[in-house]
Write a protein that holds these residues in place. Sequence first.
Motif, mmCIF file in Angstrom:
data_model
loop_
_atom_site.group_PDB
_atom_site.id
_atom_site.type_symbol
_atom_site.label_atom_id
_atom_site.label_comp_id
_atom_site.label_asym_id
_atom_site.label_seq_id
_atom_site.Cartn_x
_atom_site.Cartn_y
_atom_site.Cartn_z
ATOM 1 N N GLY A 170 0.814 -1.202 0.000
ATOM 2 C CA GLY A 170 0.000 0.000 0.000
ATOM 3 C C GLY A 170 0.845 1.248 0.000
ATOM 4 O O GLY A 170 2.066 1.199 0.210
ATOM 5 N N PRO A 171 0.211 2.388 -0.237
ATOM 6 C CA PRO A 171 0.962 3.644 -0.384
ATOM 7 C C PRO A 171 1.725 4.062 0.871
ATOM 8 O O PRO A 171 2.818 4.599 0.779
ATOM 9 C CB PRO A 171 -0.106 4.669 -0.753
ATOM 10 C CG PRO A 171 -1.423 3.989 -0.683
ATOM 11 C CD PRO A 171 -1.204 2.544 -0.479
ATOM 12 N N VAL A 172 1.162 3.808 2.055
ATOM 13 C CA VAL A 172 1.865 4.196 3.286
ATOM 14 C C VAL A 172 3.146 3.389 3.433
ATOM 15 O O VAL A 172 4.218 3.939 3.673
ATOM 16 C CB VAL A 172 0.957 4.028 4.521
ATOM 17 C CG1 VAL A 172 1.744 4.250 5.808
ATOM 18 C CG2 VAL A 172 -0.224 4.994 4.451
ATOM 19 N N ALA A 173 3.052 2.068 3.258
ATOM 20 C CA ALA A 173 4.238 1.211 3.375
ATOM 21 C C ALA A 173 5.270 1.562 2.314
ATOM 22 O O ALA A 173 6.477 1.610 2.588
ATOM 23 C CB ALA A 173 3.843 -0.263 3.275
ATOM 24 N N GLU A 174 4.818 1.817 1.086
ATOM 25 C CA GLU A 174 5.747 2.181 0.010
ATOM 26 C C GLU A 174 6.451 3.492 0.318
ATOM 27 O O GLU A 174 7.647 3.640 0.066
ATOM 28 C CB GLU A 174 5.003 2.247 -1.313
ATOM 29 C CG GLU A 174 4.558 0.881 -1.801
ATOM 30 C CD GLU A 174 3.614 0.933 -2.993
ATOM 31 O OE1 GLU A 174 3.477 2.018 -3.603
ATOM 32 O OE2 GLU A 174 3.026 -0.110 -3.309
ATOM 33 N N GLY A 175 5.727 4.454 0.884
ATOM 34 C CA GLY A 175 6.345 5.720 1.277
ATOM 35 C C GLY A 175 7.366 5.531 2.382
ATOM 36 O O GLY A 175 8.430 6.147 2.369
ATOM 37 N N GLU A 176 7.042 4.670 3.337
ATOM 38 C CA GLU A 176 7.984 4.389 4.422
ATOM 39 C C GLU A 176 9.242 3.715 3.896
ATOM 40 O O GLU A 176 10.354 4.005 4.351
ATOM 41 C CB GLU A 176 7.313 3.515 5.485
ATOM 42 C CG GLU A 176 6.262 4.264 6.276
ATOM 43 C CD GLU A 176 5.458 3.369 7.204
ATOM 44 O OE1 GLU A 176 5.596 2.120 7.121
ATOM 45 O OE2 GLU A 176 4.686 3.911 7.996
ATOM 46 N N LEU A 177 9.076 2.816 2.939
ATOM 47 C CA LEU A 177 10.232 2.153 2.333
ATOM 48 C C LEU A 177 11.134 3.176 1.646
ATOM 49 O O LEU A 177 12.349 3.166 1.834
ATOM 50 C CB LEU A 177 9.782 1.086 1.338
ATOM 51 C CG LEU A 177 10.877 0.420 0.502
ATOM 52 C CD1 LEU A 177 11.924 -0.245 1.378
ATOM 53 C CD2 LEU A 177 10.266 -0.569 -0.477
ATOM 54 N N ARG A 178 10.560 4.061 0.885
ATOM 55 C CA ARG A 178 11.353 5.081 0.194
ATOM 56 C C ARG A 178 12.061 6.005 1.192
ATOM 57 O O ARG A 178 13.216 6.360 1.001
ATOM 58 C CB ARG A 178 10.479 5.868 -0.768
ATOM 59 C CG ARG A 178 10.186 5.082 -2.035
ATOM 60 C CD ARG A 178 9.087 5.716 -2.877
ATOM 61 N NE ARG A 178 8.820 4.943 -4.059
ATOM 62 C CZ ARG A 178 8.177 3.771 -4.087
ATOM 63 N NH1 ARG A 178 7.752 3.230 -2.975
ATOM 64 N NH2 ARG A 178 7.978 3.135 -5.230
#
Length: 168
Positions: free
Chosen positions: A49-57
């Motif tokens: 999801g977008p939150v997890a992807e943002g945290e990864l980046r």
Amino acid sequence: MGGAERDEAAEPGRVRPARPQEIDRVAALWGLITDHHAALDPLFRMRRGPVAEGELRELLRAMQRDPDAEILVFERDGSPVGLCIVRIDSAPPILEETERAEITDVGIRPEWRRQGIATQLVRAAEAWVRARGVARIEIQVAGGNREGQAFWRAMGYGHLMDVLHKRL
């Protein structure tokens, strides 16, 4: 064309630090590593999801800013096809050896595996660690990752300790 059919001389590559502007490509490589491990054990499943992807980046950006960490990529045809993350940690001051390095992640796109790319990335990580005056590197390999176990042993890494866990 399968990875085993590729001609390395016709498609040269190089190891280099990841660039800030390619964070999406680096995140995609890290996702492939995680997916590979999730197939071995659900414990390694990455949130989606977008939150997890943002945290990864953001995690990758923080690593790029950290002088004690390096994200190395293997580039072929202008695009990263392999990834190696290495960092230096401080040991408790009661120990004689006050620093150690850890290679936390190594992964190659499936179509590029068995081409020597992981070996080149690890050798570059070892050189990076050596240049910083650190004498030891640790890695962790999932017990069920037979391919990873064989790779690291072939690279000269040996058993140090067992990591045990228990679900409650």
